[in-house]
Scaffold this motif. Sequence first.
Motif, short mmCIF file in Angstrom:
data_model
loop_
_atom_site.label_atom_id
_atom_site.label_comp_id
_atom_site.label_asym_id
_atom_site.label_seq_id
_atom_site.Cartn_x
_atom_site.Cartn_y
_atom_site.Cartn_z
N MET A 40 38.71 58.69 33.74
CA MET A 40 39.29 58.34 35.03
C MET A 40 38.33 57.49 35.86
SD MET A 40 41.39 61.86 35.95
CE MET A 40 41.08 61.70 37.67
N ALA A 41 37.03 57.76 35.76
CA ALA A 41 36.05 56.96 36.50
C ALA A 41 36.05 55.52 36.01
CB ALA A 41 34.66 57.58 36.35
N ILE A 42 36.07 55.35 34.70
CA ILE A 42 36.10 54.00 34.12
C ILE A 42 37.42 53.31 34.46
CG2 ILE A 42 36.13 52.71 31.94
CD1 ILE A 42 34.14 54.91 30.90
N ALA A 43 38.52 54.07 34.41
CA ALA A 43 39.84 53.50 34.74
C ALA A 43 39.88 53.06 36.20
CB ALA A 43 40.93 54.53 34.46
N THR A 44 39.22 53.81 37.08
CA THR A 44 39.16 53.43 38.49
C THR A 44 38.50 52.07 38.66
OG1 THR A 44 39.08 55.74 39.18
CG2 THR A 44 38.26 54.12 40.75
N LEU A 45 37.39 51.87 37.97
CA LEU A 45 36.67 50.60 38.06
C LEU A 45 37.49 49.46 37.48
CD1 LEU A 45 34.08 49.11 38.80
CD2 LEU A 45 33.20 49.69 36.54
N VAL A 46 38.05 49.66 36.29
CA VAL A 46 38.84 48.61 35.64
C VAL A 46 40.08 48.26 36.45
CG1 VAL A 46 40.21 48.07 33.57
CG2 VAL A 46 37.96 49.14 33.33
N ALA A 47 40.78 49.28 36.93
CA ALA A 47 42.01 49.04 37.70
C ALA A 47 41.71 48.35 39.03
CB ALA A 47 42.75 50.35 37.93
N SER A 48 40.61 48.71 39.68
CA SER A 48 40.29 48.07 40.96
C SER A 48 39.97 46.59 40.77
CB SER A 48 39.15 48.79 41.66
OG SER A 48 37.94 48.69 40.93
N VAL A 49 39.25 46.27 39.71
CA VAL A 49 38.95 44.86 39.42
C VAL A 49 40.25 44.12 39.06
CG1 VAL A 49 37.76 43.31 37.82
CG2 VAL A 49 36.54 45.27 38.78
N ALA A 50 41.07 44.73 38.21
CA ALA A 50 42.33 44.09 37.80
C ALA A 50 43.25 43.85 38.99
CB ALA A 50 43.02 44.94 36.74
N LEU A 51 43.38 44.84 39.87
CA LEU A 51 44.25 44.67 41.04
C LEU A 51 43.71 43.60 41.99
CD1 LEU A 51 45.15 48.40 41.79
CD2 LEU A 51 46.73 46.58 41.09
N THR A 52 42.39 43.54 42.13
CA THR A 52 41.79 42.52 42.98
C THR A 52 42.05 41.12 42.42
OG1 THR A 52 40.07 44.06 43.68
CG2 THR A 52 39.63 41.71 44.00
N VAL A 53 41.83 40.95 41.13
CA VAL A 53 42.06 39.65 40.49
C VAL A 53 43.54 39.27 40.61
CG1 VAL A 53 42.10 38.46 38.26
CG2 VAL A 53 40.09 39.78 38.94
N LEU A 54 44.42 40.21 40.34
CA LEU A 54 45.85 39.93 40.42
C LEU A 54 46.27 39.53 41.84
CD1 LEU A 54 48.58 39.99 38.90
CD2 LEU A 54 48.79 42.37 39.63
N LEU A 55 45.80 40.26 42.84
CA LEU A 55 46.15 39.93 44.22
C LEU A 55 45.62 38.55 44.61
CD1 LEU A 55 47.39 40.83 46.92
CD2 LEU A 55 45.13 41.71 47.52
N TRP A 56 44.39 38.24 44.23
CA TRP A 56 43.83 36.95 44.62
C TRP A 56 44.44 35.79 43.85
CZ3 TRP A 56 41.47 35.26 48.79
CH2 TRP A 56 41.05 36.22 49.69
N ILE A 57 44.92 36.03 42.65
CA ILE A 57 45.68 34.99 41.93
C ILE A 57 46.96 34.70 42.71
CG2 ILE A 57 47.10 34.59 39.87
CD1 ILE A 57 44.85 35.89 38.24
#
Length: 137
Positions: free
Chosen positions: A113-130
């Motif tokens: 869950m800790a790793i998923a938190t990091l990966v998901a936060s980066v993915a959501l940030t990239v998706l939003l900024w795209i």
Amino acid sequence: MSNSTATRPGMKPRPLSPHLQIYRFTPTMAMSIVHRITGVALYGGTLLVAWWLVAASTSESAFATAAAVMGSWFGILVLIGFTWALFHHLLGGIRHLIWDTGRGMEKHSSSQMAIATLVASVALTVLLWIVILFVGA
């Protein structure tokens, strides 16, 4: 009663309390530290949002200044960092809510869950900024 810190011949003295030499660094520990850092960073980002809102409500020149700062390469970098901190802190909070139900407390699942938190936060940030930069703004 024996003294736990006393040394016996040929033995090193035991530490008085746990410290970093005893604990192995884990993803859960890292995300706990990052969760605190993002919480502090959100205060700074909230001040920027408040500055932008005050500038928008006062005058056209104040808003132009705020827009120029936020639209510069450094301003966009800060806004991307703020977005990541917001997503990471949100997902970390959801992770803690899941733990509050008694689920995911096992060592393996808490690390996942800790790793998923990091990966998901980066993915959501990239998706939003795209979306912000390429679809419309």
